[in-house]
Design an enzyme around this catalytic site. Structure first.
Site, short mmCIF file in Angstrom:
data_model
loop_
_atom_site.label_atom_id
_atom_site.label_comp_id
_atom_site.label_asym_id
_atom_site.label_seq_id
_atom_site.Cartn_x
_atom_site.Cartn_y
_atom_site.Cartn_z
CG ASN A 225 24.06 3.09 -21.48
OD1 ASN A 225 24.52 2.32 -20.64
ND2 ASN A 225 23.33 2.86 -22.30
CG ASP A 323 10.52 -0.59 -24.90
OD1 ASP A 323 10.88 -1.51 -24.39
OD2 ASP A 323 10.07 0.50 -24.49
#
Ligand code: CTP
Length: 418
Positions: A225, A323
């Site tokens: 990203n 996570d």
């Protein structure tokens, strides 16, 4: 996934506003860098009084330093411009710090012995030791630096209360390669700003994640990203300025490591998790600024995936990444309050509600929210600090300034909890 869109501009101005620095130059080729350093100090709002030794004047002229500092340069203890003829007293009394850059091997030896036969050494000896710190930026050939006499002098100077800013490594003016050259002006500037910062995180071990992660599809392709990592790097810098020991786990970014910060480079979310879990047991604060990819290709091909001529794109299956923040926040040390966890979130709308929901979901006491589209690629930002009690806005400011405010906020929360 949410793109961690908080970008950080490390360039601040005014970080040394109100500080008066006496910049002392002793003889060495690194004097040319002192000109740039002088300018950099002034750009940050400091006033600079230059003092040069006779040897320094062989390398750079007083005229250059006068033009850059906007003040006449002092070179002699017999300077008749001083009404009382005591330049060494007058100059040292008004300084917030004396910075010797470059400090030659000879000048270090002189300082060590308390010699005072020229204005600069006289002034260092005459300074009120408790009120006017002495910072030293050594500069010399690698053999001179490695010599036991220099190392001994350095240790003793530090024992006498001076702050040694360290040296750089690499190609030297003499043609040799090694340790001993003067740190670059931006590095010295970062150290000086850190020196003046109140040490509100002294004794804390801060672990920061930053940047994007890269999830390989095959040896030549992957998904990532647009996170630049600037916010995380600024947070790491601000924490170090505040006196913490900082470890920065960075995804693939092209940023230089903040001074005094230990950096661990990683690629994928899995790598980032492993590095974080290795470091977390020693950490007392964890700040997750990274834009961790939410998914990775279920399998990474060992060889480049080739077009098969059918015109059909390959089918890619994805697996959810762990996570990292939630994993750390669930550890016994985090739950007992020994490890203070802070998350970040970039949202596109309903910031307060979304950030509050994310904070609860991740199980962290503090989450820093911002509007992604309003900050991406910008040098400033506005943040929303969200905790169990509600939220508080940190008004639009430069990103380094926001990182420092966040560090101050974390410090006061740790202090209250302790
Ligand atoms: N984070 C993490 N590991 C992940 C995903 C996120 O450690 N696999 C951390 C980020 O570093 C950040 C916080 O969790 O501190 C929130 O990240 P964000 O991407 O905004 O949240 P997501 O959990 O991905 O939620 P969503 O994309 O649904 O908004």
């Amino acid at each position: 996934m949410t793109q961690q869109a908080i970008e950080q501009d490390p360039v601040n101005v005014g970080d040394l506003a109100g500080k008066h620095i006496v910049l002392g130059l002793s003889g060495g080729i690194a004097c040319y860098k002192a000109a740039e350093l002088c300018r950099a100090l002034i750009k940050q709002g400091a006033t600079v009084q230059v003092v040069m030794t006779e040897a320094a004047e062989q390398f750079i002229t007083a005229v250059t330093l006068q033009a850059l500092s906007g003040r006449p340069v002092y070179t002699s203890q017999w300077d008749s411009r001083e009404a009382n003829n005591m330049a060494h007293i007058n100059l040292s009394r008004e300084a917030d710090a004396i910075l010797i850059a470059p400090c030659s091997a000879d000048f270090m030896a002189k300082l060590l012995h308390g010699r005072a036969d020229d204005l600069l050494s006289l002034m260092c000896l005459a300074r009120p030791i408790a009120a006017v710190p002495l910072l030293i930026a050594p500069a010399m050939n690698r053999e001179m630096w490695a010599h036991p006499a220099t190392q001994r002098n350095m240790a003793q100077l530090s024992g006498d209360g001076a702050t040694i800013l360290g040296v750089g490594s690499g190609f030297q003016a003499c043609g040799e390669t090694g340790d001993g050259r003067m740190l670059e002006p931006p590095e010295l500037l970062e150290d000086i700003i850190a020196f003046f910062t109140p040490k509100v995180l002294a004794g804390q071990q801060v672990l920061v994640t930053a940047g994007p992660t890269y999830e390989a599809i095959d040896p030549v392709r992957g998904i990532t990203n647009l996170s630049s990592g600037k916010m995380g790097f600024a947070v790491a810098r601000a924490a170090r300025e505040a006196g913490a020991e900082v470890t920065l786990v960075a995804g693939p970014v092209s940023l230089s490591t903040p001074r005094g910060v230990t950096r661990i480079d990683v690629k994928s979310a899995q790598n980032m998790l492993e590095a974080v879990m290795q470091q977390a047991p020693a950490a007392t604060v964890f700040i997750a600024t990274a834009a961790v990819a939410d998914w990775r290709p279920a399998s990474s091909a060992e060889r480049k995936i080739k077009k098969d001529g059918s015109g059909q794109a390959p089918q890619l299956a994805f697996t959810e990444n762990p996570d990292i923040l939630a994993t750390v926040a669930q550890s016994p040390r985090a739950r007992s309050g020994e490890l203070f966890c802070v998350g970040f979130a970039a949202e596109s709308h309903d910031l307060a509600d979304n950030a509050q929901a994310k904070r609860r979901r991740k199980g962290v006491p503090l989450l820093v929210g911002n509007i992604g589209p309003a900050t991406f690629g910008r040098d400033d930002n506005a943040l929303l600090l969200v905790d169990a009690q509600g939220s508080r806005e940190l008004a639009r400011a430069s990103k380094l300034s926001l990182a420092r405010q966040l560090v101050a906020e974390i410090a006061s929360r740790i202090q209250r909890a302790g």
